[in-house]
Design an enzyme around this catalytic site. Sequence first.
Site, mmCIF file in Angstrom:
data_model
loop_
_atom_site.group_PDB
_atom_site.id
_atom_site.type_symbol
_atom_site.label_atom_id
_atom_site.label_comp_id
_atom_site.label_asym_id
_atom_site.label_seq_id
_atom_site.Cartn_x
_atom_site.Cartn_y
_atom_site.Cartn_z
ATOM 1 N N TYR A 20 0.726 -1.184 -0.151
ATOM 2 C CA TYR A 20 0.109 0.017 0.035
ATOM 3 C C TYR A 20 0.917 1.370 -0.150
ATOM 4 O O TYR A 20 0.494 2.196 -0.506
ATOM 5 C CB TYR A 20 -0.861 0.211 1.177
ATOM 6 C CG TYR A 20 -2.213 0.854 0.856
ATOM 7 C CD1 TYR A 20 -2.878 0.544 0.058
ATOM 8 C CD2 TYR A 20 -2.407 1.879 1.896
ATOM 9 C CE1 TYR A 20 -4.310 1.382 -0.267
ATOM 10 C CE2 TYR A 20 -3.348 2.788 1.653
ATOM 11 C CZ TYR A 20 -4.289 2.665 0.510
ATOM 12 O OH TYR A 20 -5.408 3.420 0.553
ATOM 13 N N LYS B 92 -3.568 8.332 3.355
ATOM 14 C CA LYS B 92 -4.840 8.179 3.764
ATOM 15 C C LYS B 92 -4.693 8.809 5.236
ATOM 16 O O LYS B 92 -5.492 9.253 5.833
ATOM 17 C CB LYS B 92 -5.086 6.696 3.921
ATOM 18 C CG LYS B 92 -5.548 6.064 2.734
ATOM 19 C CD LYS B 92 -6.604 6.926 1.888
ATOM 20 C CE LYS B 92 -7.443 6.019 0.875
ATOM 21 N NZ LYS B 92 -8.241 7.085 0.177
HETATM 22 P P1 NAD Z 1 -12.431 3.378 -8.121
HETATM 23 O O1 NAD Z 1 -11.194 2.808 -9.221
HETATM 24 O O2 NAD Z 1 -13.737 2.447 -8.584
HETATM 25 O O3 NAD Z 1 -12.349 4.664 -7.898
HETATM 26 C C1 NAD Z 1 -11.387 5.318 -7.695
HETATM 27 C C2 NAD Z 1 -11.966 6.636 -8.462
HETATM 28 O O4 NAD Z 1 -11.054 7.758 -8.219
HETATM 29 C C3 NAD Z 1 -12.160 6.572 -9.934
HETATM 30 O O5 NAD Z 1 -13.756 7.180 -10.070
HETATM 31 C C4 NAD Z 1 -11.128 7.610 -10.355
HETATM 32 O O6 NAD Z 1 -11.777 8.103 -11.821
HETATM 33 C C5 NAD Z 1 -11.058 8.432 -9.343
HETATM 34 N N1 NAD Z 1 -9.889 9.486 -9.691
HETATM 35 C C6 NAD Z 1 -8.647 8.907 -9.640
HETATM 36 N N2 NAD Z 1 -7.912 9.996 -9.898
HETATM 37 C C7 NAD Z 1 -8.627 11.266 -10.045
HETATM 38 C C8 NAD Z 1 -8.594 12.559 -10.384
HETATM 39 N N3 NAD Z 1 -7.358 13.037 -10.633
HETATM 40 N N4 NAD Z 1 -9.531 13.394 -10.518
HETATM 41 C C9 NAD Z 1 -10.883 12.620 -10.244
HETATM 42 N N5 NAD Z 1 -11.159 11.493 -10.095
HETATM 43 C C10 NAD Z 1 -9.954 10.859 -10.006
HETATM 44 O O7 NAD Z 1 -11.975 2.651 -6.883
HETATM 45 P P2 NAD Z 1 -12.606 2.377 -5.395
HETATM 46 O O8 NAD Z 1 -11.922 1.340 -4.797
HETATM 47 O O9 NAD Z 1 -14.025 2.617 -5.391
HETATM 48 O O10 NAD Z 1 -11.946 3.813 -4.650
HETATM 49 C C11 NAD Z 1 -12.709 4.864 -4.242
HETATM 50 C C12 NAD Z 1 -12.056 5.344 -2.763
HETATM 51 O O11 NAD Z 1 -12.426 4.181 -1.772
HETATM 52 C C13 NAD Z 1 -10.643 5.538 -2.695
HETATM 53 O O12 NAD Z 1 -10.247 6.818 -2.130
HETATM 54 C C14 NAD Z 1 -9.954 4.222 -2.197
HETATM 55 O O13 NAD Z 1 -8.798 4.723 -1.537
HETATM 56 C C15 NAD Z 1 -11.178 3.994 -1.228
HETATM 57 N N6 NAD Z 1 -10.967 2.585 -0.618
HETATM 58 C C16 NAD Z 1 -10.943 1.673 -1.436
HETATM 59 C C17 NAD Z 1 -10.964 0.138 -0.904
HETATM 60 C C18 NAD Z 1 -10.884 -1.042 -1.954
HETATM 61 O O14 NAD Z 1 -10.584 -2.088 -1.409
HETATM 62 N N7 NAD Z 1 -11.347 -1.015 -3.115
HETATM 63 C C19 NAD Z 1 -10.921 0.100 0.438
HETATM 64 C C20 NAD Z 1 -10.962 1.142 1.307
HETATM 65 C C21 NAD Z 1 -11.017 2.359 0.749
HETATM 66 O O1 0WE Z 2 -6.835 2.860 -1.815
HETATM 67 C C1 0WE Z 2 -6.971 1.843 -2.619
HETATM 68 C C2 0WE Z 2 -6.439 1.804 -3.893
HETATM 69 C C3 0WE Z 2 -5.516 2.653 -4.102
HETATM 70 C C4 0WE Z 2 -4.926 2.835 -5.579
HETATM 71 C C5 0WE Z 2 -4.779 2.069 -6.282
HETATM 72 C C6 0WE Z 2 -4.334 2.307 -7.814
HETATM 73 C C7 0WE Z 2 -4.358 1.158 -8.873
HETATM 74 C C8 0WE Z 2 -3.980 1.703 -10.164
HETATM 75 C C9 0WE Z 2 -4.037 4.130 -5.784
HETATM 76 N N1 0WE Z 2 -3.718 4.359 -6.762
HETATM 77 C C10 0WE Z 2 -3.846 3.419 -7.775
HETATM 78 N N2 0WE Z 2 -2.971 3.615 -9.154
HETATM 79 C C11 0WE Z 2 -2.772 2.908 -10.174
HETATM 80 O O2 0WE Z 2 -2.208 2.864 -11.183
HETATM 81 N N3 0WE Z 2 -7.475 0.608 -1.698
HETATM 82 C C12 0WE Z 2 -7.635 0.718 -0.527
HETATM 83 C C13 0WE Z 2 -7.319 -0.782 -2.460
HETATM 84 C C14 0WE Z 2 -6.039 -1.167 -2.348
HETATM 85 O O3 0WE Z 2 -4.943 -1.002 -3.202
HETATM 86 C C15 0WE Z 2 -3.925 -1.716 -2.454
HETATM 87 C C16 0WE Z 2 -4.453 -2.306 -1.437
HETATM 88 C C17 0WE Z 2 -5.613 -2.181 -1.377
HETATM 89 C C18 0WE Z 2 -6.624 -2.610 -0.308
HETATM 90 C C19 0WE Z 2 -2.479 -1.619 -3.047
HETATM 91 C C20 0WE Z 2 -1.825 -2.590 -2.215
HETATM 92 C C21 0WE Z 2 -2.122 -3.184 -1.120
HETATM 93 C C22 0WE Z 2 -3.481 -3.353 -0.765
#
Ligand code: NAD
Ligand code: 0WE
Length: 266
Positions: free
Chosen positions: A157, A164
Amino acid sequence: MGFLTNRKALVVGVASNRSIAWGVAEAMHRQGAEVALTYQNDKLKSRVEQCSAACGGGPVMPLDVTDDAQIDAVFSELKQTWGHLDILVHAVGFAPREELEGSFVDNTTRAGYAMAHDISAYSFVALARGARALMQDRNASLLTLSYLGGERALPNYNVMGPAKASLEAAVRYMAHDLGPEGIRVNAVSAGPIRTLAASGIGDFRKMLDYNAAAAPLRRNVDIDEVGNTSAFLCSELASGITGEVVHVDAGFHAVALSGNALGADD
Ligand code: NAD
Ligand code: 0WE
């Protein structure tokens, strides 16, 4: 009557129907809110328009959060079409792909660190500033999405962890600053969910299995569960909650050693 009837919500971060932001938008729509969506770029436009049609067909606008002019344009359009705003959801995170693996110390660059913090943390503050004037005197609320990696270290991460942590500190400072205006600010810290942001992350399946095995509920969470808690936090049902980070992770954050790992059950 839903608990968000007549409330106006802007949800930033829908990229697909697996996005956490989509779970939030649907949950808010189910509770009676009108929902506006944004899309990061033209590639995502038609998908986000389809999502919008499926949750009431509110305003859809372009928004790259690194562009101050686009942020301004979103809030001027909302001022024109709605006149005010009750809810802002920030579900955006990004770091350079190559910095989300291997050694944190070796792989984190100055530029990657800055970009991760700009897009994943600072943008919440920038959106709050844009929304502020539209949110006066209506018990408005702001919500962002965080992850346990901001509180504790885990593999890969990497730079997103400090981003975060910064985001969660910003939640408290924003709650302090905006509270006197009746604006609440909270975060949901979600457990791992397979979304676009999770695709291509090495060993994500293993992480999901590990979390499900160790969590008190012995399973993972989905975007509907994150959406429902988010809708609650942005409603009058949560009128006394601000500056808070609520974990929606099947309890994973609360345990250090799962009974399961000792063979005590399951
Ligand atoms: P996702 O890829 O569906 O959403 C990420 C979003 O970020 C996308 O809609 C993308 O367009 C947007 N984004 C990235 N760069 C941007 C920019 N410059 N301007 C505008 N939008 C931008 O993935 P997700 O998992 O739904 O992520 C949403 C949030 O949830 C993130 O903050 C992520 O850290 C958080 N989160 C995800 C998880 C997981 O496991 N998927 C867990 C906890 C928290
Ligand atoms: O916040 C996230 C995703 C964050 C994320 C993911 C990407 C993938 C593609 C941020 N930047 C990028 N850039 C890219 O080019 N999560 C909480 C999901 C997530 O991501 C991980 C996790 C978990 C959980 C990455 C490593 C380890 C665990």
